[in-house]
Design a protein around this motif. Structure first.
Motif, mmCIF file in Angstrom:
data_model
loop_
_atom_site.group_PDB
_atom_site.id
_atom_site.type_symbol
_atom_site.label_atom_id
_atom_site.label_comp_id
_atom_site.label_asym_id
_atom_site.label_seq_id
_atom_site.Cartn_x
_atom_site.Cartn_y
_atom_site.Cartn_z
ATOM 1 N N ALA A 41 0.066 -4.264 14.951
ATOM 2 C CA ALA A 41 -0.963 -3.562 15.727
ATOM 3 C C ALA A 41 -0.326 -2.534 16.657
ATOM 4 C CB ALA A 41 -1.782 -4.571 16.527
ATOM 5 N N GLU A 42 -1.045 -1.436 16.907
ATOM 6 C CA GLU A 42 -0.609 -0.431 17.880
ATOM 7 C C GLU A 42 -0.524 -1.106 19.251
ATOM 8 O OE1 GLU A 42 -0.495 3.253 17.407
ATOM 9 O OE2 GLU A 42 -0.472 2.783 15.290
ATOM 10 N N ALA A 43 0.176 -0.434 20.202
ATOM 11 C CA ALA A 43 0.315 -1.004 21.538
ATOM 12 C C ALA A 43 -1.066 -1.379 22.082
ATOM 13 C CB ALA A 43 0.993 -0.005 22.454
ATOM 14 N N PHE A 71 -7.162 0.882 19.032
ATOM 15 C CA PHE A 71 -7.023 2.027 18.118
ATOM 16 C C PHE A 71 -7.130 1.577 16.671
ATOM 17 C CE2 PHE A 71 -5.631 5.969 20.311
ATOM 18 C CZ PHE A 71 -5.886 5.519 21.589
ATOM 19 N N ASP A 72 -6.545 0.415 16.372
ATOM 20 C CA ASP A 72 -6.593 -0.097 15.004
ATOM 21 C C ASP A 72 -7.947 -0.725 14.707
ATOM 22 O OD1 ASP A 72 -3.843 0.406 14.159
ATOM 23 O OD2 ASP A 72 -3.273 -1.116 15.622
ATOM 24 N N VAL A 73 -8.371 -1.658 15.571
ATOM 25 C CA VAL A 73 -9.536 -2.470 15.192
ATOM 26 C C VAL A 73 -10.867 -1.763 15.424
ATOM 27 C CG1 VAL A 73 -8.296 -4.645 15.477
ATOM 28 C CG2 VAL A 73 -9.673 -3.783 17.365
ATOM 29 N N ILE A 121 -10.300 3.978 15.481
ATOM 30 C CA ILE A 121 -9.882 5.282 16.023
ATOM 31 C C ILE A 121 -8.707 5.831 15.215
ATOM 32 C CG2 ILE A 121 -9.025 6.463 18.100
ATOM 33 C CD1 ILE A 121 -10.434 3.946 19.595
ATOM 34 N N ASP A 122 -7.740 4.964 14.939
ATOM 35 C CA ASP A 122 -6.571 5.355 14.143
ATOM 36 C C ASP A 122 -7.013 5.854 12.757
ATOM 37 O OD1 ASP A 122 -3.438 4.845 13.672
ATOM 38 O OD2 ASP A 122 -4.487 3.994 11.964
ATOM 39 N N ALA A 123 -7.902 5.117 12.123
ATOM 40 C CA ALA A 123 -8.365 5.516 10.785
ATOM 41 C C ALA A 123 -9.159 6.820 10.851
ATOM 42 C CB ALA A 123 -9.217 4.401 10.177
ATOM 43 N N ASN A 173 2.909 12.150 13.955
ATOM 44 C CA ASN A 173 1.981 11.847 15.041
ATOM 45 C C ASN A 173 0.537 12.214 14.672
ATOM 46 O OD1 ASN A 173 0.643 11.842 17.517
ATOM 47 N ND2 ASN A 173 2.467 12.459 18.631
ATOM 48 N N LYS A 174 -0.216 11.202 14.176
ATOM 49 C CA LYS A 174 -1.584 11.510 13.720
ATOM 50 C C LYS A 174 -2.501 11.916 14.859
ATOM 51 C CE LYS A 174 -1.590 7.042 14.399
ATOM 52 N NZ LYS A 174 -0.981 5.807 14.018
ATOM 53 N N ALA A 175 -2.327 11.271 16.029
ATOM 54 C CA ALA A 175 -3.209 11.596 17.152
ATOM 55 C C ALA A 175 -3.012 13.056 17.553
ATOM 56 C CB ALA A 175 -2.923 10.672 18.328
ATOM 57 N N ILE A 209 -6.810 3.019 5.362
ATOM 58 C CA ILE A 209 -5.778 3.822 6.018
ATOM 59 C C ILE A 209 -5.361 3.220 7.360
ATOM 60 C CG2 ILE A 209 -6.033 6.026 4.821
ATOM 61 C CD1 ILE A 209 -8.151 6.857 6.785
ATOM 62 N N ASN A 210 -5.715 1.986 7.578
ATOM 63 C CA ASN A 210 -5.170 1.282 8.740
ATOM 64 C C ASN A 210 -4.647 -0.074 8.270
ATOM 65 O OD1 ASN A 210 -5.629 -0.748 11.211
ATOM 66 N ND2 ASN A 210 -4.997 1.251 11.941
ATOM 67 N N GLY A 211 -3.348 -0.214 8.303
ATOM 68 C CA GLY A 211 -2.709 -1.421 7.782
ATOM 69 C C GLY A 211 -3.034 -2.657 8.602
ATOM 70 N N THR A 212 -3.133 -2.476 9.923
ATOM 71 C CA THR A 212 -3.426 -3.618 10.794
ATOM 72 C C THR A 212 -4.800 -4.186 10.468
ATOM 73 O OG1 THR A 212 -2.104 -2.575 12.487
ATOM 74 C CG2 THR A 212 -3.570 -4.330 13.207
ATOM 75 N N GLY A 213 -5.773 -3.292 10.316
ATOM 76 C CA GLY A 213 -7.131 -3.723 9.983
ATOM 77 C C GLY A 213 -7.152 -4.431 8.641
ATOM 78 N N GLN A 267 -8.731 9.264 12.937
ATOM 79 C CA GLN A 267 -7.781 10.384 13.098
ATOM 80 C C GLN A 267 -7.149 10.740 11.758
ATOM 81 O OE1 GLN A 267 -5.299 8.679 16.207
ATOM 82 N NE2 GLN A 267 -6.435 9.745 17.810
ATOM 83 N N LYS A 268 -6.785 9.703 10.990
ATOM 84 C CA LYS A 268 -6.158 9.967 9.688
ATOM 85 C C LYS A 268 -7.155 10.619 8.728
ATOM 86 C CE LYS A 268 -2.926 6.096 10.242
ATOM 87 N NZ LYS A 268 -2.817 4.636 10.101
ATOM 88 N N LEU A 269 -8.395 10.109 8.714
ATOM 89 C CA LEU A 269 -9.401 10.690 7.823
ATOM 90 C C LEU A 269 -9.679 12.145 8.196
ATOM 91 C CD1 LEU A 269 -11.341 9.923 5.441
ATOM 92 C CD2 LEU A 269 -13.118 9.701 7.178
HETATM 93 N N1 HSE Z 1 -1.300 1.179 13.447
HETATM 94 C C1 HSE Z 1 -1.226 1.867 12.207
HETATM 95 C C2 HSE Z 1 -1.752 0.954 11.111
HETATM 96 C C3 HSE Z 1 0.181 2.252 11.853
HETATM 97 O O1 HSE Z 1 -1.920 -0.236 11.343
HETATM 98 O O2 HSE Z 1 -1.987 1.436 10.022
HETATM 99 C C4 HSE Z 1 0.515 3.669 11.677
HETATM 100 O O3 HSE Z 1 -0.469 4.587 11.647
#
Ligand code: HSE
Length: 442
Positions: free
Chosen positions: A187-189, A193-195, A198-200, A102-104, A156-160, A202-204
């Motif tokens: 894509a996340e729900a 977060f992806d585009v 925000i997701d990236a 859980n990255k968040a 670090i965001n696969g969707t992007g 958090q990971k960074l």
């Molecule tokens: N939504 C994230 C991504 C998946 O596209 O990279 C897991 O973190």
């Protein structure tokens, strides 16, 4: 020696992958575990259609797992902040080691959770929280632990990455590529977060905390998404030999630490520029090891399970003594927050970078020289300048507008921004200037 019991909370995509990989690789894992270990208790509101859980105790209340005295390692695979945070705290409180994907949760509450784990003498592991199956946390905390980390640059965001790849390879618009990503379940729900990065971010934040000891607080990371990247810019960049990628960058220098997430042009001859689709890649540059690149699946049931199970295997080696009562944390990596006071996080205006600019200029004599004069007065050297075919319609307020694409040499971002403001105020400039950073990843 006692057998280690594993409790799993949540039975969605990732947990399903963990159960299936655990069962499939059972014999292989047996030779790698520090002590015998088995899944014993699953907490989930509903069953997983592709998982056989008959051999395990199943509770509908996930907190039953955190309270089960027979569980030694709890896997938090429900995602989100609550009830995941309360569950992890209760598990720690009850003396259980925790593995989470859980990255968040780690990016927002990691410091408090790690402190609680340390105080209780248990471990909190989160390899799967960043870049899915790529063992980037182990790389930073184990493989590269002898290095001063100069930079981390990652997709670090696969969707992007999928969206930008579709836009380039299939000439699709951002909206069309996002719809494809959603249809394929990438894509996340909430795709924001992806585009929007925000997701990236958090990971960074997690990677920077491990490499530099910065605090686990994603608000320190400059964050720009990809929703404003146009097919037109992807095409112009491609013609100049660049790919546009969404990058997370943490880079240390004597001036401080850069922490930024944004789209950037990368020369096509760099390995990371050729990481396409939903793949992730993280380039880590250590002072001793030099440039490295880790690449693989950043999401998905089994790639993420691969990282979760690796954490479990590690724990079966390191927690041997814990089960016998001698509690000693073996958490690795920088202590988050440790170096924050020593290493200031730089604002985006302070970074030095090369830039791509697209200017909608009036198709009239002198327009180009007025634009380049502003840059010259700001001491910004133009590296290349291309006048593209005239565009009619959307951007043209009167007469014809030509897109002028410039790349600059390295300059300070604050300087670039004030020059761009001046360019936008010129009568010959008909729209906001598109600004993208150019990164030369080694
Ligand atoms: N939504 C994230 C991504 C998946 O596209 O990279 C897991 O973190």
């Amino acid at each position: 020696m006692r057998k280690i019991n594993i409790g799993i909370c949540g039975l969605g995509t990732v947990a399903g992958g963990v159960v299936n990989v655990w069962q499939r690789n059972h014999k292989i894992l047996a030779g790698r575990l520090g002590q015998a270990a088995e899944i014993s208790h699953i907490g989930a509101r509903r069953d997983h259609p592709e998982c056989d859980t008959d051999a395990y105790r199943v509770s509908r209340d996930i907190f039953e797992v955190a309270r089960d005295p027979n569980v030694h390692i709890l896997l938090e695979l429900i995602g989100g902040i609550e009830p995941a945070r309360s569950l992890v705290l209760e598990a720690i409180d009850n003396g259980k080691h925790v593995v989470t994907a859980n990255k968040a949760l780690i990016a927002e509450h990691g410091e408090a959770l790690l402190a609680a784990a340390q105080a209780r003498g248990v471990e909190l592991r989160f390899e799967a929280a960043v870049a899915g199956g790529i063992p980037v946390i182990k790389a930073l905390t184990e493989g590269f632990s002898g290095n001063a980390i100069e930079s981390i640059v990652g997709i670090i965001n696969g969707t992007g990455n999928f969206i930008l790849t579709e836009m380039r390879e299939k000439n699709r618009s951002f909206a069309e590529a996002l719809a494809d990503a959603q249809r394929l379940g990438y894509a996340e729900a909430d795709p924001t977060f992806d585009v929007e990065g925000i997701d990236a971010a958090q990971k960074l934040t997690i990677l920077a905390a491990l490499a530099y000891g910065t605090s686990l607080d994603a608000s320190h990371c400059y964050t720009e998404g990809i929703s404003n990247v146009s097919a037109e810019d992807i095409q112009h960049a491609g013609e100049m030999g660049y790919s546009i990628k969404h990058l997370g960058i943490a880079r240390a220098s004597s001036r401080g630490l850069e922490m930024r997430v944004h789209p950037a042009l990368i020369p096509d001859d760099r390995l990371i520029a050729n990481v396409h689709g939903v793949l992730n890649a993280v380039a880590i540059h250590g002072d001793a090891v030099g440039p490295t690149l880790l690449c693989g699946a950043g999401a998905g049931a089994e790639p993420t399970a691969s990282a979760v199970i690796a954490d479990v295997i590690d724990l079966t080696h390191s927690i041997n003594c814990t089960i016998e009562g001698d509690k000693k944390s073996t958490q690795r990596g920088e202590r988050p927050g440790h170096a924050a006071a020593m290493r200031r996080i730089m604002s985006i205006e302070e970074i030095d970078c090369a830039y791509y600019l697209r200017v909608a200029a009036a198709d009239e004599p002198g327009a180009l020289s007025k634009i380049t004069q502003v840059l010259s007065e700001a001491n910004i050297s133009v590296e290349s300048l291309h006048q593209k075919d005239p565009l009619k319609g959307a951007h043209a307020h009167s007469g014809e507008t030509v897109p002028v694409v410039l790349t600059t040499e390295v300059t300070r971002e604050s300087n670039l921004r004030s020059a761009v403001e001046k360019i936008e105020s010129l009568a010959v400039v008909r729209d906001a200037v598109v600004v993208l950073r150019i990164e030369s990843v080694s």
